[in-house]
Design a protein around this motif. Sequence first.
Motif, short mmCIF file in Angstrom:
data_model
loop_
_atom_site.label_atom_id
_atom_site.label_comp_id
_atom_site.label_asym_id
_atom_site.label_seq_id
_atom_site.Cartn_x
_atom_site.Cartn_y
_atom_site.Cartn_z
N GLN A 515 0.92 -1.37 0.09
CA GLN A 515 -0.03 -0.15 0.04
C GLN A 515 0.84 1.25 0.03
OE1 GLN A 515 -3.91 -1.98 2.34
NE2 GLN A 515 -3.07 -0.24 3.09
N THR A 516 0.18 2.31 -0.08
CA THR A 516 0.97 3.46 -0.03
C THR A 516 0.50 4.67 1.11
OG1 THR A 516 0.89 3.54 -2.36
CG2 THR A 516 1.61 5.72 -1.75
N ILE A 517 1.66 5.48 1.61
CA ILE A 517 1.24 6.40 2.39
C ILE A 517 1.89 7.79 1.78
CG2 ILE A 517 1.26 5.20 4.44
CD1 ILE A 517 4.26 6.28 5.35
N LYS A 518 1.43 8.89 2.41
CA LYS A 518 1.85 10.16 1.70
C LYS A 518 2.09 11.13 2.91
CE LYS A 518 -1.42 13.01 -0.41
NZ LYS A 518 -2.31 13.27 -1.45
N ASP A 519 3.16 11.67 2.95
CA ASP A 519 3.48 12.39 4.09
C ASP A 519 2.93 14.01 3.96
OD1 ASP A 519 5.25 13.77 2.44
OD2 ASP A 519 7.05 13.07 3.44
N LYS A 526 5.98 3.45 -0.07
CA LYS A 526 5.08 2.13 -0.03
C LYS A 526 5.43 1.58 1.33
CE LYS A 526 4.36 2.00 -4.35
NZ LYS A 526 2.98 2.20 -4.83
N CYS A 527 4.18 0.83 1.77
CA CYS A 527 4.30 0.23 3.21
C CYS A 527 3.65 -1.19 2.87
CB CYS A 527 3.44 0.98 4.05
SG CYS A 527 1.75 1.23 3.68
N ARG A 528 4.08 -2.13 3.82
CA ARG A 528 3.48 -3.42 3.87
C ARG A 528 3.34 -4.05 5.21
NH1 ARG A 528 7.77 -3.07 0.29
NH2 ARG A 528 7.49 -3.29 -1.87
N GLN A 529 2.73 -5.27 5.53
CA GLN A 529 2.83 -5.99 6.56
C GLN A 529 2.05 -5.41 7.62
OE1 GLN A 529 6.95 -5.92 8.31
NE2 GLN A 529 7.76 -6.50 6.35
N TRP A 530 1.91 -4.30 7.79
CA TRP A 530 0.90 -4.15 9.06
C TRP A 530 0.53 -2.58 8.89
CZ3 TRP A 530 -0.74 -7.16 13.00
CH2 TRP A 530 -1.60 -6.80 13.81
N CYS A 531 -0.95 -2.27 9.33
CA CYS A 531 -1.32 -0.90 9.12
C CYS A 531 -2.33 -0.55 10.28
CB CYS A 531 -2.27 -0.61 7.77
SG CYS A 531 -1.17 -0.89 6.11
N ASP A 532 -1.89 0.31 11.17
CA ASP A 532 -2.51 0.78 12.19
C ASP A 532 -3.43 2.05 11.71
OD1 ASP A 532 -1.95 -0.96 14.28
OD2 ASP A 532 -0.56 0.48 15.12
N ILE A 533 -4.66 2.22 11.94
CA ILE A 533 -5.58 3.23 11.53
C ILE A 533 -5.54 4.00 12.66
CG2 ILE A 533 -7.64 3.65 10.46
CD1 ILE A 533 -7.79 0.64 9.53
N LEU A 534 -5.19 5.16 12.92
CA LEU A 534 -4.97 6.08 14.16
C LEU A 534 -6.29 6.93 13.79
CD1 LEU A 534 -1.31 6.93 13.97
CD2 LEU A 534 -2.26 5.26 15.24
N GLU A 535 -6.64 7.34 15.26
CA GLU A 535 -7.53 8.10 15.57
C GLU A 535 -6.92 9.10 16.35
OE1 GLU A 535 -11.06 8.21 18.23
OE2 GLU A 535 -12.03 7.92 16.41
N LEU A 536 -6.51 10.46 16.01
CA LEU A 536 -5.73 11.48 16.77
C LEU A 536 -6.49 12.08 17.97
CD1 LEU A 536 -4.15 13.17 13.81
CD2 LEU A 536 -3.35 11.17 14.62
N THR A 537 -5.78 12.18 18.97
CA THR A 537 -6.51 13.10 20.01
C THR A 537 -5.83 14.47 20.41
OG1 THR A 537 -5.06 11.82 21.63
CG2 THR A 537 -7.33 10.97 21.30
N THR A 538 -4.47 14.17 20.48
CA THR A 538 -3.72 15.72 20.73
C THR A 538 -2.57 15.77 19.56
OG1 THR A 538 -2.39 14.61 22.34
CG2 THR A 538 -4.09 15.73 23.14
N SER A 553 -6.59 8.30 6.36
CA SER A 553 -6.73 8.08 7.70
C SER A 553 -5.21 8.22 8.24
CB SER A 553 -6.92 6.69 8.52
OG SER A 553 -8.51 6.61 8.00
N PRO A 554 -4.89 8.75 9.29
CA PRO A 554 -3.39 9.11 9.78
C PRO A 554 -2.65 7.64 9.60
CG PRO A 554 -4.96 10.29 11.00
CD PRO A 554 -5.97 9.31 10.15
#
Length: 656
Positions: A515-519, A526-538, A553-554
């Motif tokens: 998959q792909t992430i964009k900074d 490119k990213c693989r293996q594991w994806c944490d879908i984050l919900e930001l607080t602070t 999603s972050p």
Amino acid sequence: MRIGVDYYPEQWDRSMWQADSDLMAKTGVKLVRLGEFSWSRLEPRDGQFDFQWLDEAISTFSRHAIGIVLCIPTNCPPLWMYETYPDIIQAGPDGERIQTGIRGHRCINAPMFLYYAKRITEEMARRYANNPAIAAWQIDNEIEAYPCTCEACRGQFRDWLIDKHDTLENINAAFGNSVWSGEYSDISQIKPPTAYPKNWQNPALCLEFGRFASDSAAKFVNDMSQIIKRENPRAKVTANICFSANQPDFYRLFECLDFASFDNYPPIIIPEEGRKTSSNAFELDMIRGFKQKNFWIMEQLSGATGSWTYMSPTPRPGQIKGYAMQAMAHGADTVMFFRWRTANKGAEMFWHGLIDHSNVPSRRFTEFADLCRTAQKLSVIETTELVSEVAVLYSPDSHLAFGIQPQTEGFDYISQLKSFHAAFARCGVNVDVIHPTADLTKYKAVIAPAMYIYEKDAAENIYRYVIKGGTVVMTARSGVKDQFNNCILEPLPTVYREIIGAEVKEYDPIGSHEQTIKDFAGNKFKCRQWCDILELTTARAYAEYADSFYSGSPAVSMNRYCSGVAYYIGTVCDQEFYESFAGNIMKQTGIPRLKDLPRGVEVTTRTNGLDDYVFFFNNSDKEADIVLPKAMYSIIDGGDREKFTLKPYDMEIVRK
């Protein structure tokens, strides 16, 4: 800087010893390692000791002022001991005694083995501990956290658990034994993990047994060390190690020893993929971190390896010298080559030494001799050490736990540590690899990947560091398990949520899928293996996912916490991301970086507090041109240098 060799006089006719020692002295060898597998020669029969041959060997080398590293030979008990006391043989996961016939099959918890191990150590210590020729002692050989299931280990494991948990009820609670009706009603029911795959078994039991085995290794080493120290408190004692499937907690193992030592076999072939360099730099920095001081190499690559597997290719021109210099660049003060002569008998006859079966010094030997001459020029760096502004935290507990329950296809704990290490090293930064409870105050950036097992002291250490202004980087699979390898019933990353400023609302173990992430700057990785879908607080988003159902999603977050900053990387990326990320971290924290280093060139700095010495090592098979920011003095060749060309596996050292 001292260069030495490993030598096995018991394997060679006495007529060869003098000639070998003469050539060693002529070549510039300063140390020789003796005795590690010689128990049957030292004690050919129970209680009948023969040290005369060892006396003669020590005398042969010491008359040339070649120092001796004397090894306690407990890795290989004599056959008479196995025959008389078969209960000293390790038992496998199925409970059956393993076959003897090669090395390392003794159980280090077996009472009769310990009796004889202590006796041979006492005999050697009484005879040699105050001998001025002895430069250092080595205990055993490549000791592991042996998963032995013999009667002695079963009993001691039960005692170890009771000492730690107090009661059977507490053990049941810690292990979660209500699952699968596994509750113990009697201590006799406690057994080590079986031959079933570990991920089928109780994770808490497997982790605790691994810790017990690790403690057993540390205790054995400590016991043998204390015997030597009783005879000579000033004796320098170590244990040579390698990384293995049954790896103990080396931080604990080296606590009682004077210095760490390592058997160093760097990769011979550079991978073609992307022309990326394969390097042992991480392993060398890891060894330095076990005692947080300089170390020794007890076995260094000398030729093609071949014993447990097919023979490897022979070292390329420059690698014999270059890889030894690489070890020095990362903190090795002594490098000893395995071995002086290639064995002509036994299983290791194709694990090549410096002199081949031809008995004629070869290209590799000529290169070794050149290394010895170069080492004599390096006395100026003997009192130097590496001072680092970046640390990577290595958790033995998390490493062990990941081996018990693999997370997803391709997910590897050590590989993540190496990715961060390589990214900072790419910029010419010294990197320490240290325990999570070590002092972090001197570092500008601390990388704490996959802190999977909750360690209270480690978590508090990380919080204190950030509160006081530090920058920490954490990653996916942090805070997943408690101290007994059971999942924590809180949103991930559980104990680290406050410092991270985000929660994992869902995760996707994507394995080999890409998959792909964009900074924040629009760069894609490119990213693989594991994806944490984050919900930001602070926290704020540093990078977002660009595809799948969680696109937008972050994926990576940044949170200001008290006086410091905490980053969280929720996925596993290609190396390009880590290099970009490391560059941003260095910019934010004010860590100096070298730009435009040729791919494959490694730069480290050793200092004595007054002068800095910069090591440029070309760990590639292509020439590399280096341009310095100003003229610097060459320690190897003399004179000022503004630029230079490094041949493959070549090293230059300049005074800054």
